[in-house]
Design a protein around this motif. Structure first.
Motif, PDB file in Angstrom:
ATOM      1  N   ASN A 168       0.805  -1.224   0.000  1.00  0.00           N
ATOM      2  CA  ASN A 168       0.000   0.000   0.000  1.00  0.00           C
ATOM      3  C   ASN A 168       0.837   1.272   0.000  1.00  0.00           C
ATOM      4  O   ASN A 168       0.365   2.332  -0.399  1.00  0.00           O
ATOM      5  CB  ASN A 168      -0.943  -0.002   1.205  1.00  0.00           C
ATOM      6  N   ASP A 169       2.075   1.195   0.479  1.00  0.00           N
ATOM      7  CA  ASP A 169       2.920   2.391   0.546  1.00  0.00           C
ATOM      8  C   ASP A 169       3.815   2.541  -0.686  1.00  0.00           C
ATOM      9  O   ASP A 169       4.796   3.273  -0.661  1.00  0.00           O
ATOM     10  CB  ASP A 169       3.791   2.347   1.813  1.00  0.00           C
ATOM     11  N   SER A 170       3.477   1.849  -1.776  1.00  0.00           N
ATOM     12  CA  SER A 170       4.321   1.875  -2.964  1.00  0.00           C
ATOM     13  C   SER A 170       4.054   3.069  -3.864  1.00  0.00           C
ATOM     14  O   SER A 170       4.709   3.226  -4.892  1.00  0.00           O
ATOM     15  CB  SER A 170       4.120   0.586  -3.775  1.00  0.00           C
ATOM     16  N   GLY A 171       3.082   3.928  -3.501  1.00  0.00           N
ATOM     17  CA  GLY A 171       2.761   5.077  -4.338  1.00  0.00           C
ATOM     18  C   GLY A 171       1.779   4.703  -5.434  1.00  0.00           C
ATOM     19  O   GLY A 171       1.440   3.532  -5.616  1.00  0.00           O
ATOM     20  N   PRO A 172       1.289   5.689  -6.176  1.00  0.00           N
ATOM     21  CA  PRO A 172       0.309   5.410  -7.231  1.00  0.00           C
ATOM     22  C   PRO A 172       0.865   4.472  -8.301  1.00  0.00           C
ATOM     23  O   PRO A 172       1.990   4.656  -8.780  1.00  0.00           O
ATOM     24  CB  PRO A 172       0.017   6.798  -7.810  1.00  0.00           C
ATOM     25  N   ILE A 173       0.097   3.449  -8.657  1.00  0.00           N
ATOM     26  CA  ILE A 173       0.480   2.477  -9.671  1.00  0.00           C
ATOM     27  C   ILE A 173      -0.686   2.322 -10.640  1.00  0.00           C
ATOM     28  O   ILE A 173      -1.818   2.064 -10.213  1.00  0.00           O
ATOM     29  CB  ILE A 173       0.830   1.113  -9.045  1.00  0.00           C
ATOM     30  N   PHE A 174      -0.437   2.475 -11.928  1.00  0.00           N
ATOM     31  CA  PHE A 174      -1.508   2.429 -12.917  1.00  0.00           C
ATOM     32  C   PHE A 174      -2.281   1.119 -12.844  1.00  0.00           C
ATOM     33  O   PHE A 174      -3.518   1.110 -12.843  1.00  0.00           O
ATOM     34  CB  PHE A 174      -0.914   2.616 -14.322  1.00  0.00           C
ATOM     35  N   VAL A 175      -1.559   0.009 -12.784  1.00  0.00           N
ATOM     36  CA  VAL A 175      -2.197  -1.314 -12.788  1.00  0.00           C
ATOM     37  C   VAL A 175      -3.193  -1.445 -11.649  1.00  0.00           C
ATOM     38  O   VAL A 175      -4.308  -1.955 -11.825  1.00  0.00           O
ATOM     39  CB  VAL A 175      -1.120  -2.415 -12.682  1.00  0.00           C
ATOM     40  N   ARG A 176      -2.829  -0.976 -10.479  1.00  0.00           N
ATOM     41  CA  ARG A 176      -3.645  -1.154  -9.284  1.00  0.00           C
ATOM     42  C   ARG A 176      -4.628  -0.022  -9.058  1.00  0.00           C
ATOM     43  O   ARG A 176      -5.784  -0.250  -8.678  1.00  0.00           O
ATOM     44  CB  ARG A 176      -2.721  -1.278  -8.056  1.00  0.00           C
ATOM     45  N   ASP A 177      -4.193   1.221  -9.282  1.00  0.00           N
ATOM     46  CA  ASP A 177      -4.972   2.377  -8.861  1.00  0.00           C
ATOM     47  C   ASP A 177      -5.792   3.033  -9.965  1.00  0.00           C
ATOM     48  O   ASP A 177      -6.760   3.740  -9.674  1.00  0.00           O
ATOM     49  CB  ASP A 177      -4.036   3.427  -8.248  1.00  0.00           C
ATOM     50  N   ALA A 178      -5.411   2.830 -11.228  1.00  0.00           N
ATOM     51  CA  ALA A 178      -6.129   3.483 -12.322  1.00  0.00           C
ATOM     52  C   ALA A 178      -7.135   2.571 -13.006  1.00  0.00           C
ATOM     53  O   ALA A 178      -8.036   3.044 -13.683  1.00  0.00           O
ATOM     54  CB  ALA A 178      -5.141   4.013 -13.363  1.00  0.00           C
ATOM     55  N   VAL A 179      -6.984   1.264 -12.821  1.00  0.00           N
ATOM     56  CA  VAL A 179      -7.842   0.295 -13.511  1.00  0.00           C
ATOM     57  C   VAL A 179      -8.402  -0.699 -12.504  1.00  0.00           C
ATOM     58  O   VAL A 179      -7.681  -1.195 -11.637  1.00  0.00           O
ATOM     59  CB  VAL A 179      -7.049  -0.460 -14.603  1.00  0.00           C
ATOM     60  N   GLU A 180      -9.686  -0.984 -12.636  1.00  0.00           N
ATOM     61  CA  GLU A 180     -10.314  -2.021 -11.811  1.00  0.00           C
ATOM     62  C   GLU A 180     -10.373  -3.312 -12.617  1.00  0.00           C
ATOM     63  O   GLU A 180     -10.774  -3.310 -13.783  1.00  0.00           O
ATOM     64  CB  GLU A 180     -11.721  -1.604 -11.393  1.00  0.00           C
TER      65      GLU A 180
END
Length: 238
Positions: A107-119
């Protein structure tokens, strides 16, 4: 960046250039270099091939040079009455649980496209699973601040995941596959936000991979995505 982010931007630029009487038949995207997290300059050129066909050429560049090139094929829109085949998805996205990335990304890895931008809502198989895989995906964030993303942007943002979903033969063989392009060929304009990707993949002995993904929205099939992949040995785990 993940390939889905600049691809989504290409989708927005294509949509902005399409005329009222036109439609998008194909988008080809070449990921020429890694795309850094910095401002991108855009260049859009239009070439009218005939009365019914036009090409768009698009470039995304940083200060160091071009990082993405794309080409869109536009055709004249016709009003044709054709009875569409009934399509009922085996599992709708609202009946599935979102894919949990916690075992791959803290969770502390910062914004990640794979995880945070796409469901991601996996229907069968999954990422890193050695069986044919399919999933519903949707873009959760705007491509451009304050603007609702168009259907093409939403599709191209998630289309890149056809490559990892297709990698069933490579896992047991200790291979890693990286896609270097994305080609979306459509017979109907995409309606987001949800898209169903049903992916298969093949690897040749010369070190070339190919991902082929059938793509659907909630209304039914819309086209096919193909991706060329570079194959290399992978000594890691997970």
């Amino acid at each position: 960046m993940h390939g889905g982010a600049p691809s989504a931007l290409v989708g927005a630029l294509v949509t902005a250039a399409v005329g009222q009487s036109e439609q998008v038949a194909r988008v080809q995207i070449d990921l020429e270099r890694p795309v850094p997290l910095e401002p991108l300059a855009r260049l859009v050129r239009r070439r009218q091939v005939s009365r019914r066909v036009a090409h768009l050429e698009i470039e995304l560049s940083t200060r160091a040079g071009r990082v993405v090139s794309a080409r869109a094929l536009l055709t004249h829109r016709e009003s044709i009455s054709i009875a569409a085949e009934a399509w009922s998805p085996l599992q709708r996205p609202d009946r599935l649980i979102s894919f949990d990335w916690s075992h791959l990304y803290p969770n502390d890895s910062g914004p990640i496209f794979v995880r945070d931008a796409v469901e991601h809502r996996v229907v069968r198989g999954g990422y890193g699973v050695p069986v044919p895989s399919a999933a519903w995906l949707r873009l959760k964030v705007p491509v451009i601040d304050g603007t609702e993303p168009c259907g093409l942007s939403q599709l191209l943002a998630v289309a890149d995941f056809g490559s990892p979903l297709s990698q069933t033969n490579s896992i047991g063989a200790g291979l890693a596959l990286i896609n270097i392009d994305l080609n979306a060929t459509l017979f109907r304009q995409p309606t987001g936000p949800w898209f169903f990707l049903d992916a298969t993949g093949q690897v040749g002995q010369g070190g070339l991979g190919l991902a082929v993904t059938e793509v659907f929205d909630l209304e039914g099939p819309i086209g096919v995505i193909t991706q060329s992949q570079i194959v290399q040995r992978y000594a890691g785990s997970g």
